[in-house]
Design a protein around this motif. Structure first.
Motif, PDB file in Angstrom:
ATOM      1  N   ARG A   1       0.835  -1.194   0.000  1.00 10.18           N
ATOM      2  CA  ARG A   1       0.000   0.000   0.000  1.00 10.18           C
ATOM      3  C   ARG A   1       0.880   1.259   0.000  1.00 10.18           C
ATOM      4  O   ARG A   1       0.677   2.188  -0.789  1.00 10.18           O
ATOM      5  CB  ARG A   1      -0.927   0.019   1.215  1.00 10.18           C
ATOM      6  CG  ARG A   1      -1.918   1.187   1.209  1.00 10.18           C
ATOM      7  CD  ARG A   1      -2.652   1.283   2.552  1.00 10.18           C
ATOM      8  NE  ARG A   1      -3.416   0.080   2.847  1.00 10.18           N
ATOM      9  CZ  ARG A   1      -4.660  -0.125   2.448  1.00 10.18           C
ATOM     10  NH1 ARG A   1      -5.278   0.794   1.710  1.00 10.18           N
ATOM     11  NH2 ARG A   1      -5.293  -1.237   2.772  1.00 10.18           N
TER      12      ARG A   1
ATOM     13  N   SER B   1      -4.095   0.561  -3.378  1.00  7.37           N
ATOM     14  CA  SER B   1      -3.492   1.892  -3.344  1.00  7.37           C
ATOM     15  C   SER B   1      -4.508   2.991  -3.643  1.00  7.37           C
ATOM     16  O   SER B   1      -5.101   3.032  -4.719  1.00  7.37           O
ATOM     17  CB  SER B   1      -2.341   1.970  -4.356  1.00  7.37           C
ATOM     18  OG  SER B   1      -1.945   3.302  -4.573  1.00  7.37           O
ATOM     19  N   HIS B   2      -4.655   3.907  -2.701  1.00  7.86           N
ATOM     20  CA  HIS B   2      -5.538   5.055  -2.902  1.00  7.86           C
ATOM     21  C   HIS B   2      -5.038   5.926  -4.054  1.00  7.86           C
ATOM     22  O   HIS B   2      -5.835   6.406  -4.867  1.00  7.86           O
ATOM     23  CB  HIS B   2      -5.614   5.874  -1.606  1.00  7.86           C
ATOM     24  CG  HIS B   2      -6.543   7.035  -1.672  1.00  7.86           C
ATOM     25  ND1 HIS B   2      -7.922   6.892  -1.629  1.00  7.86           N
ATOM     26  CD2 HIS B   2      -6.309   8.373  -1.801  1.00  7.86           C
ATOM     27  CE1 HIS B   2      -8.487   8.074  -1.711  1.00  7.86           C
ATOM     28  NE2 HIS B   2      -7.547   8.997  -1.826  1.00  7.86           N
ATOM     29  N   ARG B   3      -3.724   6.117  -4.131  1.00  5.07           N
ATOM     30  CA  ARG B   3      -3.173   7.001  -5.162  1.00  5.07           C
ATOM     31  C   ARG B   3      -3.353   6.411  -6.556  1.00  5.07           C
ATOM     32  O   ARG B   3      -3.624   7.155  -7.517  1.00  5.07           O
ATOM     33  CB  ARG B   3      -1.692   7.268  -4.887  1.00  5.07           C
ATOM     34  CG  ARG B   3      -1.064   8.304  -5.822  1.00  5.07           C
ATOM     35  CD  ARG B   3      -1.785   9.636  -5.737  1.00  5.07           C
ATOM     36  NE  ARG B   3      -1.181  10.643  -6.614  1.00  5.07           N
ATOM     37  CZ  ARG B   3      -1.779  11.779  -6.952  1.00  5.07           C
ATOM     38  NH1 ARG B   3      -2.987  12.062  -6.481  1.00  5.07           N
ATOM     39  NH2 ARG B   3      -1.181  12.641  -7.749  1.00  5.07           N
TER      40      ARG B   3
ATOM     41  N   GLU C   1     -11.266   0.562  -2.956  1.00  5.71           N
ATOM     42  CA  GLU C   1      -9.972   0.468  -2.289  1.00  5.71           C
ATOM     43  C   GLU C   1     -10.055  -0.622  -1.226  1.00  5.71           C
ATOM     44  O   GLU C   1     -10.738  -0.469  -0.209  1.00  5.71           O
ATOM     45  CB  GLU C   1      -9.607   1.807  -1.643  1.00  5.71           C
ATOM     46  CG  GLU C   1      -8.231   1.828  -1.002  1.00  5.71           C
ATOM     47  CD  GLU C   1      -7.890   3.172  -0.407  1.00  5.71           C
ATOM     48  OE1 GLU C   1      -7.079   3.211   0.549  1.00  5.71           O
ATOM     49  OE2 GLU C   1      -8.438   4.199  -0.884  1.00  5.71           O
TER      50      GLU C   1
ATOM     51  N   ASP D   1       1.303   3.869  -3.176  1.00  7.16           N
ATOM     52  CA  ASP D   1       0.863   5.243  -2.946  1.00  7.16           C
ATOM     53  C   ASP D   1       1.989   6.234  -3.232  1.00  7.16           C
ATOM     54  O   ASP D   1       1.762   7.307  -3.802  1.00  7.16           O
ATOM     55  CB  ASP D   1       0.378   5.419  -1.507  1.00  7.16           C
ATOM     56  CG  ASP D   1      -1.046   4.931  -1.288  1.00  7.16           C
ATOM     57  OD1 ASP D   1      -1.760   4.716  -2.290  1.00  7.16           O
ATOM     58  OD2 ASP D   1      -1.440   4.766  -0.123  1.00  7.16           O
ATOM     59  N   ARG D   2       3.223   5.884  -2.861  1.00  8.37           N
ATOM     60  CA  ARG D   2       4.359   6.775  -3.086  1.00  8.37           C
ATOM     61  C   ARG D   2       4.795   6.810  -4.541  1.00  8.37           C
ATOM     62  O   ARG D   2       5.289   7.836  -5.027  1.00  8.37           O
ATOM     63  CB  ARG D   2       5.565   6.345  -2.222  1.00  8.37           C
ATOM     64  CG  ARG D   2       5.394   6.567  -0.739  1.00  8.37           C
ATOM     65  CD  ARG D   2       6.711   6.319  -0.013  1.00  8.37           C
ATOM     66  NE  ARG D   2       7.234   4.987  -0.269  1.00  8.37           N
ATOM     67  CZ  ARG D   2       6.907   3.905   0.419  1.00  8.37           C
ATOM     68  NH1 ARG D   2       6.028   3.974   1.409  1.00  8.37           N
ATOM     69  NH2 ARG D   2       7.440   2.721   0.138  1.00  8.37           N
TER      70      ARG D   2
END
Length: 265
Positions: free
Chosen positions: A24, A98-100, A116, A28-29
């Motif tokens: 996750r 992943s939210h992003r 998600e 996201d990063r």
């Protein structure tokens, strides 16, 4: 020079919780960089099974037209595959940890549900879908792939199909390099110890799990599926790009992707 704050690569055990947290955080990063680097190749509404560029429009691994079918994409990223399915009359749902990554799905334009959630605990009722698919999503990064596949089996209707692609297991014996240095065996194919990148405190920030080809077949069977095809795409002449350790040089000599086509009886 290696800085102290750069993740250090190692091989060690990593359980389900640690693997999920690492995945996750990593996605996201790195979602922005990933979509910038690979978005053009993946397209906004194409269904690409892997770095070789095998397109579902030509491969037909889903087995039938998706028109009118409920389809779950697992590890969807920016949901390019789900968008392709929607354009062909399917009712897709795109799921990612992943939210992003899902924000990128919204950026591109997703007029279908985005969820998600962890692939090991699918938030859907039994028998919700006709098809499920995953192009390099979830399975390489989970400690318990059978749990994921049993969840997929649960949410599929009888007669449903589950198709997923992963890094070809033979690649784990070779360095992850696109050039000649990636053509010599450097590790045991049979070593299932996960690849882990960890920070200075020992906390995993990236985890990838290795399974042999036989392991994957047994996972499919343990989840109640029937394996109907195992596709190892050849590297096409038109594809001149390098994608991490995937390259024309290596792709013409050893397989880079394995695609498992499974039916739920």
């Amino acid at each position: 020079m290696i800085h102290d704050d750069e993740p250090q690569a190692t091989r060690r055990q990593a359980g389900a919780g640690e693997s999920s947290r690492a995945s996750r955080g990593w996605w996201d990063r790195n979602a922005d960089e990933y979509q910038t680097e690979h978005g053009a190749f993946l397209g906004d509404d194409r269904f690409i099974w892997g770095p070789e560029g095998l397109d579902e429009a030509e491969a037909g691994l889903l087995g039938r037209s998706p028109e009118g079918l409920d389809v779950l994409e697992i590890g969807a990223g920016a949901a390019q595959c789900a968008r392709w399915l929607k354009a062909r009359g399917a009712r897709p749902v795109a799921l990612d940890l992943s939210h992003r990554q899902l924000q990128h799905a919204l950026r591109i334009g997703a007029d279908f549900p985005l969820v998600e959630a962890d692939a090991g605990a699918l938030p859907f009722a039994d028998g919700s879908f006709d098809l499920a698919c995953s192009a390099y999503g979830a399975l390489p990064f989970v400690a318990d792939p059978v749990r994921v596949m049993r969840e997929v089996h649960r949410v599929l209707r009888p007669g449903g199909r589950w198709v997923f692609s992963v890094t070809h297991p033979i690649r784990w014996a070779f360095p992850d390099e696109p050039g000649p240095e990636g053509l010599s065996v450097a590790a045991s194919y049979f070593d299932r110890t996960p690849y882990v990148e960890q920070d200075e405190t020992g906390r995993a920030v990236y985890v990838e799990h290795h399974r042999t080809l036989g392991d994957r077949v047994r996972e499919v069977a343990a989840a109640g599926f029937r394996l109907v095809d195992l596709v190892e795409p050849e590297w096409p002449e038109w594809n001149t790009q390098e994608w991490g350790g995937w390259s024309p040089l290596r792709g013409h000599l050893i397989p880079g992707t394995a695609i498992f086509v499974c039916d739920r009886d």
